[in-house]
Design a protein around this motif. Structure first.
Motif, short mmCIF file in Angstrom:
data_model
loop_
_atom_site.label_atom_id
_atom_site.label_comp_id
_atom_site.label_asym_id
_atom_site.label_seq_id
_atom_site.Cartn_x
_atom_site.Cartn_y
_atom_site.Cartn_z
N CYS A 162 0.81 -1.22 0.00
CA CYS A 162 0.00 0.00 0.00
C CYS A 162 0.84 1.27 0.00
N CYS A 163 2.16 1.13 0.16
CA CYS A 163 3.06 2.29 0.19
C CYS A 163 2.66 3.27 1.28
N ASN A 174 7.21 6.22 1.10
CA ASN A 174 8.03 7.09 0.26
C ASN A 174 8.67 6.25 -0.84
N PRO A 175 9.11 6.89 -1.92
CA PRO A 175 9.63 6.13 -3.07
C PRO A 175 10.93 5.39 -2.80
N PRO A 194 8.20 -1.64 -6.64
CA PRO A 194 7.23 -2.50 -7.32
C PRO A 194 7.22 -3.91 -6.73
N SER A 195 6.02 -4.46 -6.61
CA SER A 195 5.87 -5.84 -6.13
C SER A 195 5.71 -6.77 -7.33
N GLN A 196 5.71 -8.05 -7.08
CA GLN A 196 5.49 -9.00 -8.17
C GLN A 196 4.12 -8.79 -8.82
N TYR A 197 3.16 -8.29 -8.02
CA TYR A 197 1.82 -8.06 -8.56
C TYR A 197 1.77 -6.79 -9.40
N SER A 198 2.37 -5.71 -8.92
CA SER A 198 2.38 -4.49 -9.72
C SER A 198 3.21 -4.68 -10.99
N GLN A 199 4.25 -5.48 -10.91
CA GLN A 199 5.06 -5.76 -12.11
C GLN A 199 4.27 -6.55 -13.14
N LEU A 200 3.36 -7.41 -12.67
CA LEU A 200 2.48 -8.12 -13.60
C LEU A 200 1.60 -7.13 -14.35
N PHE A 201 1.02 -6.16 -13.61
CA PHE A 201 0.20 -5.13 -14.25
C PHE A 201 1.04 -4.30 -15.22
N SER A 250 1.05 1.45 -12.01
CA SER A 250 0.93 0.10 -11.46
C SER A 250 1.05 0.10 -9.93
N TYR A 251 1.68 1.14 -9.36
CA TYR A 251 1.75 1.28 -7.91
C TYR A 251 1.96 2.76 -7.61
#
Length: 271
Positions: free
Chosen positions: A192-193, A199-200, A205-212, A221-222
């Motif tokens: 959820c950051c 902060n950046p 990126p997670s494995q899920y956001s990288q999929l998107f 994506s995130y």
């Protein structure tokens, strides 16, 4: 016989008044919504803080149909598509399987989309007088979407891939009609950051956001995906297309194919 004087209320004089009012000023933006899905989509619209709502905050868009809405200068807000909706024809009361705004009716009336939903976000006439726009999957995904600027030099953005077919089982929602974000599914700070990951430098990126991201490289994506996901354009109009790669399974009668807001006027005046 003396000629009849033209009264100030005639169409010609009204047109001159309109032209003189808008000449030299920056006009607003026209958003055109187009549905190329095989089923009806119900766009939802939410104005940003400090900007007025548009002519409607939610409406039905049948396959093959389009609708244009006018937004004033400096407007900001977001759009999304609702799917699997069931609204009573008489009362317009009901709900949607995805993207529901919780109003219980076709109009969203100041409420946003319930995740997961594909979002198109706009800030018009922002820093440097430019429009800023993006398509976000941070709140998950429900429908393919394309945003295209009228100005040819401005880039398209969106997510054209059917992510519901690629969605991991743990993210599936609405019986496979939507794909949740990892934040919504798991609620942990690293997805959820927030908290220590707010902060950046700590949220990556997670494995899920990288999929998107791999499926839709121009979409958010995130939370800290700004560099490759936000686009700018000089003042122009935009088309938001749902299911852009699809061909509707049925089309409307020609007379009903599209309809335009009464506020949708051209600013390219020539005197």
């Amino acid at each position: 016989m003396a000629s009849r004087a033209r009264l100030p209320g005639t169409p010609a004089s009204i047109a001159v008044l309109i032209l003189s009012f808008f000449q030299g000023s920056v006009c607003g933006t026209t958003f055109t919504f187009s549905n190329r899905c095989g089923d009806t989509v119900w766009p939802g619209l939410l104005a940003g803080s400090g900007t007025p709502p548009l002519e409607t905050t939610g409406f039905a868009l049948a396959p093959g149909q389009s609708r244009a809405l006018y937004a004033p200068q400096g407007w900001s807000g977001r759009f999304w598509g609702r799917s699997g909706c069931d609204f009573d024809a008489a009362s317009a009361k009901g709900s949607c399987a995805t993207g529901d705004c919780g109003s219980g009716e076709v109009e969203c009336r100041g409420a946003g989309a319930s995740p997961p939903a594909t979002l198109a976000e706009f800030t018009l006439d922002g820093a440097g007088g430019k429009d800023f726009y993006d398509v976000s999957l941070v709140d998950g995904y429900n429908l393919p979407m394309l945003v295209r600027a009228t100005a040819p030099e401005c880039p398209d953005t969106g997510c054209l891939v059917d992510l519901n077919g690629l969605c991991p089982d743990e993210l599936r929602a609405a019986h496979g009609r939507a794909c949740r974000s990892a934040c919504e599914a798991f609620g942990s700070p690293e997805y959820c950051c927030n908290g220590a990951y707010g902060n950046p430098n700590t949220c990556h990126p997670s494995q899920y956001s990288q999929l998107f991201k791999s499926a839709c490289p121009n979409s958010y994506s995130y939370a800290y995906d700004d560099a490759t996901s936000t686009f700018t354009c000089n003042h122009t109009d935009y088309t938001i297309t749902f299911c852009p790669k699809s061909t509707p399974t049925r089309s409307l009668p020609k007379s009903d194919h599209s309809f335009t807001s009464s506020f949708n006027f051209s600013c390219n005046f020539e005197l």
